[in-house]
Design a protein around this motif. Structure first.
Motif, short mmCIF file in Angstrom:
data_model
loop_
_atom_site.label_atom_id
_atom_site.label_comp_id
_atom_site.label_asym_id
_atom_site.label_seq_id
_atom_site.Cartn_x
_atom_site.Cartn_y
_atom_site.Cartn_z
N GLY A 1 0.81 -1.21 0.00
CA GLY A 1 0.00 0.00 0.00
C GLY A 1 0.85 1.27 0.00
N ALA A 2 1.90 1.26 -0.82
CA ALA A 2 2.80 2.41 -0.83
C ALA A 2 3.02 2.90 -2.26
CB ALA A 2 4.13 2.04 -0.19
N GLU A 3 1.94 2.77 -3.09
CA GLU A 3 2.11 3.14 -4.50
C GLU A 3 2.56 4.58 -4.68
OE1 GLU A 3 -0.80 1.36 -3.67
OE2 GLU A 3 -1.40 0.13 -5.38
N ALA A 4 1.96 5.48 -3.90
CA ALA A 4 2.24 6.90 -4.08
C ALA A 4 3.72 7.21 -3.82
CB ALA A 4 1.36 7.73 -3.15
N GLN A 5 4.20 6.74 -2.65
CA GLN A 5 5.61 7.00 -2.32
C GLN A 5 6.54 6.39 -3.38
OE1 GLN A 5 3.35 5.85 0.01
NE2 GLN A 5 4.17 6.20 2.09
N ALA A 6 6.19 5.15 -3.81
CA ALA A 6 7.04 4.45 -4.78
C ALA A 6 7.13 5.25 -6.07
CB ALA A 6 6.47 3.07 -5.05
N LEU B 1 10.56 6.50 -7.63
CA LEU B 1 10.92 5.96 -8.95
C LEU B 1 11.01 7.05 -10.00
CD1 LEU B 1 9.17 2.55 -9.60
CD2 LEU B 1 11.58 3.09 -9.66
N GLY B 2 10.20 8.11 -9.83
CA GLY B 2 10.20 9.18 -10.81
C GLY B 2 11.58 9.78 -10.99
N ALA B 3 12.34 9.81 -9.89
CA ALA B 3 13.67 10.41 -9.95
C ALA B 3 14.68 9.49 -10.65
CB ALA B 3 14.14 10.74 -8.54
N ASP C 1 15.47 3.83 -13.93
CA ASP C 1 16.08 2.53 -14.26
C ASP C 1 16.31 1.67 -13.01
OD1 ASP C 1 17.99 4.20 -13.27
OD2 ASP C 1 19.63 3.32 -14.45
N ALA C 2 15.85 2.15 -11.86
CA ALA C 2 16.01 1.36 -10.64
C ALA C 2 14.72 0.61 -10.34
CB ALA C 2 16.38 2.27 -9.48
N THR C 3 14.77 -0.27 -9.37
CA THR C 3 13.56 -0.95 -8.95
C THR C 3 13.34 -0.67 -7.47
OG1 THR C 3 14.99 -2.85 -8.89
CG2 THR C 3 13.22 -2.89 -10.49
N VAL C 4 12.10 -0.81 -7.04
CA VAL C 4 11.85 -0.55 -5.63
C VAL C 4 11.31 -1.80 -4.97
CG1 VAL C 4 11.42 1.90 -5.83
CG2 VAL C 4 9.53 0.28 -6.12
N ILE C 5 11.57 -1.89 -3.67
CA ILE C 5 10.97 -2.90 -2.85
C ILE C 5 10.40 -2.12 -1.67
CG2 ILE C 5 13.23 -3.38 -1.84
CD1 ILE C 5 12.37 -6.29 -1.58
N VAL D 1 10.27 2.97 1.20
CA VAL D 1 10.47 2.56 -0.19
C VAL D 1 11.97 2.41 -0.40
CG1 VAL D 1 10.17 3.17 -2.60
CG2 VAL D 1 8.39 3.74 -0.93
N ILE D 2 12.38 1.17 -0.60
CA ILE D 2 13.83 0.92 -0.74
C ILE D 2 14.16 0.86 -2.23
CG2 ILE D 2 15.69 -0.68 -0.18
CD1 ILE D 2 13.69 -1.64 2.10
N LEU D 3 15.04 1.73 -2.64
CA LEU D 3 15.41 1.84 -4.05
C LEU D 3 16.63 0.95 -4.29
CD1 LEU D 3 14.56 3.50 -6.55
CD2 LEU D 3 16.31 5.15 -5.90
N MET D 4 16.53 0.09 -5.31
CA MET D 4 17.65 -0.83 -5.54
C MET D 4 18.11 -0.74 -6.99
SD MET D 4 16.61 -4.05 -3.26
CE MET D 4 18.18 -4.29 -2.53
#
Lengths: 750, 52
Positions: A518-523, A527-529, A532-536, A546-549
């Motif tokens: 339930g964290a679509e907004a934060q993700a 991700l917008g920034a 090419d990364a993925t989030v978990i 939101v962990i950016l990997m």
């Protein structure tokens, strides 16, 4: 829980009715592991014996009970903290093993004979200058003959066989002059013994065999070592695939047992183990190991997937295909074959030396005989002198020069975290003056790491890491590495394709996709920034993280590139990935020469451009798409995480997260080749001194024995210098072991 | 020089024993795991503590 794995194809039934399974064990770091594993396995009911071979990291497990399930061994090892993979020794390996034992037996026989004959020879030599009676000398010569002839007939087999084969093929190898020299020396000595002469060369002939066999044994040690490395890696990667039977039942089978046409289930988070066509399901795959492309690729029914890609989101059913016409795999295979054919034309240093050596020796011996006849000496004297020339020129030092250095240098490389796949690789590595890197998985880490650590709440991150221990998703495994030494939460459940959930400190915790948490907004914002990364995502109660990997540069990539530049190497990056990420990495590293979006054939073309300019390229790459380039380059290294075909095409593999082994490999191999050349020169100088003496007829058996052993010992001692200057591995974390390194926490920023 | 009659067989016999010993060791797999052997010698597990 995954279904039981069917190991029956790999179990060997031994002559006494017992069964044996060999496993390559991962994670063995020190000698204490031997006891751990063997004692740990002693508690497995039904298992009779388990013995770990610490040298090659393999475990032999024996049992007799027919109903025993070998899966219990793997399960027990997993409990102990070791990953094990059943293993089937390749036919080449078995043949090498037999050859090694044969060579060692020959070495033992010739060593025994040489020592005992020397016992008599020394007596004769000292007796000749004092008071030995001719009868005693004859007795000693006859006993020497009695030992030497059968010993040489046995221990000389490796040389005689090869020499005969060479003659039949009308080619010339080092074995021909060796066999000729040994046979003539023995024949002449026997003739002299029958005629009660003062000198016999039995000791020289047998000692020659001993030193030459020593060289062969070292060569074989090298070959066996490299082969064992390759074999273990094959087993350690030895994946299993979940095959769906006719009845729809899923059964986990080693990939070896999967046949074209089988239906294979690929769960989300699994690495695809086979090549095939998707029949049902929809998902995204991460093909970075195959093409170098870092962006996800959506797949659905009809799409082709390749072994090595990671299935990210949904379950797929795949029909296994053999490498079909027109696919990427087929093209890569074809390119690798062509490139490997070109490489096999490389002529080893030792072979080049042998090629000059043989004709020179034969001509010199013949010229000596003719010269003495022309000078008016008798036939007997002329032949004896010619044979003395053959004995004195026999290539003991030459035979030891290269293999001894190779064995010592490969030990140094091993300590630096580099595993050689072929002995001659050292020579090719040393000749390189250009280093070409692949980007994805080579300059960058093979799996994604956390990049926005600074923005995360450390407490939340720690909880997320501990929860990640319960997930088998590849992204989660990178996160789980943060949770060093912690136990997974009890009662955590994984929803395939979504994430894991558990109750933590009385509140529900979820780790997985943005929707799951339930964290679509934060993700979206994060991700917008960086698209090419993925989030978990992680949710604990009302808190969200939101962990950016992303795949980040290897920790020492910048330093390694700088060091290579300083050492005068020309550097380039050839990547299959899109332009933008490649440009970023190239800028970070300060490499001006880079190209992006290359197909396998284009990578080879780029290497050809280097070759056309007279550069010798060391290719460093890991992807399936790099395999042809790895095979085509003058020398090549792959990280141990590379795709199968890339590993098979590379000359060497390096372990761990750091890139430093590449520099070490280049440096140590240059040093080793310098020593090999020195050794060959020592052998040449020895001949320059000894041959004129032999031609002049001054060589007695005593001088021959001294010169032979002297030069061999000098060459061996010189080879030991290759051990110096190998930098010890800095921390136990990166200590090389024949197994894959354990997962390490990511403590690095790009 | 009669001493040679028994000294020679003894010398050769000792050498031969060494050869047979090596071949036996090779056959029984004692050279298969050189690193392991170096480590196993330090394992004192065979000495059981009293009461265990």
């Amino acid at each position: 829980m995954s279904p039981a794995i069917d190991y029956s194809a790999l179990v060997e039934t031994r002559p006494d009715g017992s069964r044996r399974l060999e496993l390559a064990v991962e994670g063995i770091t020190c000698a204490a592991c031997i006891g751990d594993i063997e004692r740990g396995l002693a508690t497995v009911p039904g298992l009779d014996r388990a013995r770990l071979n610490y040298t090659n990291r393999r475990l032999a497990a024996d049992w007799t009970a027919p109903q025993f399930d070998p899966g219990a061994i793997v399960a027990r090892l997993a409990e102990l903290g070791y990953k094990a993979h059943p293993f089937e020794a390749s036919r080449e390996e078995a043949r090498d093993e037999a050859e090694m034992r044969f060579l060692l037996r020959c070495l033992a026989v010739s060593g025994f004979a040489a020592m005992n004959i020397m016992l008599f020879s020394v007596s004769v030599w000292s007796g000749n200058v004092s008071d030995i009676t001719p009868e005693t000398r004859d007795l000693f010569h006859w006993i020497s003959a009695l030992i030497a002839l059968p010993a040489a007939a046995y221990a000389g087999q490796p040389f005689f066989r090869n020499a005969l084969r060479a003659l039949r093929n009308r080619s010339m190898t080092m074995d021909v002059p060796i066999s000729l020299g040994v046979c003539l020396a023995l024949g002449m000595s026997l003739y002299e013994t029958i005629h009660s002469a003062e000198h016999a060369y039995f000791d020289s002939a047998v000692m020659l065999l001993f030193f030459l066999l020593l060289g062969r044994v070292l060569d074989q040690v090298m070959r066996r070592k490299t082969r064992a490395v390759a074999g273990n890696l094959l087993a350690l990667r030895g994946e299993t695939a979940v095959v769906l039977g006719e009845d729809g039942q899923a059964r986990e089978t080693p990939v070896k047992g999967v046949r074209p046409g089988d239906r294979v289930l690929v769960r989300p988070g699994d690495r695809v183990a086979v090549d095939g066509e998707v029949i049902s399901g929809a998902s995204e795959v991460d093909a970075s190991l195959v093409t170098g492309e870092t962006a996800r690729e959506p797949v659905g029914p009809g799409s082709l997937v390749y072994a090595g890609t990671v299935n990210v989101s949904g379950a797929l059913t795949v029909r296994v295909t053999a490498a079909a016409e027109g696919t990427l795999l087929q093209e890569v295979n074809r390119l690798v074959e062509t490139a490997a054919g070109a490489r096999s034309r490389y002529l080893r240093l030792a072979d080049r030396a042998a090629r000059i050596y043989s004709p020179v020796v034969h001509v010199t011996a013949l010229a000596t005989a003719i010269g003495w006849l022309a000078a008016g000496a008798g036939l007997h004297a002329a032949i004896i002198t010619a044979i003395a020339v053959l004995i004195i020129t026999c290539p003991c030092a030459l035979a030891l020069a290269v293999p001894a250095t190779q064995v010592v240098a490969s030990g140094g490389l091993f300590r630096a975290g580099v595993l050689l796949q072929s002995g001659e690789a050292i020579e090719r590595l040393a000749a390189c003056d250009t280093v070409v890197f692949d980007k994805t998985g080579t300059l960058t880490t093979p799996d994604p790491r956390i990049v926005n650590r600074a923005e995360l709440d450390p407490g939340l991150l720690a909880l997320a890491a501990r929860l990640a221990l319960s997930s088998r998703h590849p992204l989660a495994s990178a996160l789980a590495a943060e949770a060093r030494g912690q136990r997974p939460f009890e009662g955590a459940t994984e929803t395939p394709g979504q994430g894991v959930s558990a109750v933590v400190e009385g509140e529900p915790a979820r780790l997985g996709s943005a929707a799951f948490c339930g964290a679509e907004a934060q993700a979206q914002t994060v991700l917008g920034a960086s698209p090419d990364a993925t989030v978990i995502c992680f949710a604990h109660g009302a808190r969200r993280a939101v962990i950016l990997m992303r795949q980040v540069l290897r920790p020492d990539a910048v330093a390694v590139v700088a060091e290579l530049k300083r050492a005068g190497y020309e550097l380039a990056i050839l990547s299959g990935d899109r332009e933008e990420p490649v440009a970023r990495v190239a800028a970070q590293l300060g490499v001006e020469n880079w190209r992006a979006g290359l197909k396998p054939a284009e990578k080879i073309a780029a290497l050809d451009e280097f070759a056309a300019r007279g550069r010798r390229v060391l290719m460093v790459g890991d992807g399936l798409n790099d395999a042809p380039a790895l095979a085509a380059a003058h020398a090549s290294i792959s990280p141990v995480t590379a795709a199968h075909l890339a590993q098979a095409s590379a000359d060497a593999l390096f372990l761990g997260d750091r890139l430093a082994p590449v520099v070490d490999a280049a440096r140590l191999s240059r040093r080793a080749v310098a020593i090999m050349r020195q050794n060959l020169w020592i052998a040449v100088i020895y001949n320059v001194v000894a041959v004129p003496l032999a031609i002049a007829g001054f060589v007695t058996p005593l001088i021959a024995a001294g010169a032979m052993s002297g030069s061999s010992i000098i060459v061996t001692l010189n080879a030991l210098r290759a051990r110096l200057g190998s930098r010890p591995t800095p921390s136990p974390e990166t200590a090389p072991s024949a197994a894959l390194p354990p997962h390490r926490p990511a403590t690095l920023a790009p | 020089m009669n001493v040679l009659v028994y000294l020679l067989p003894i010398a050769l016999g000792l050498g031969f024993l060494g050869l047979v010993g090596f071949l036996w060791a090779l056959k029984s797999g004692q050279y298969d795991d050189l690193d392991g052997a170096a480590a196993r010698i330090l394992d004192d597990d065979d000495i059981r503590k009293p009461g265990l």
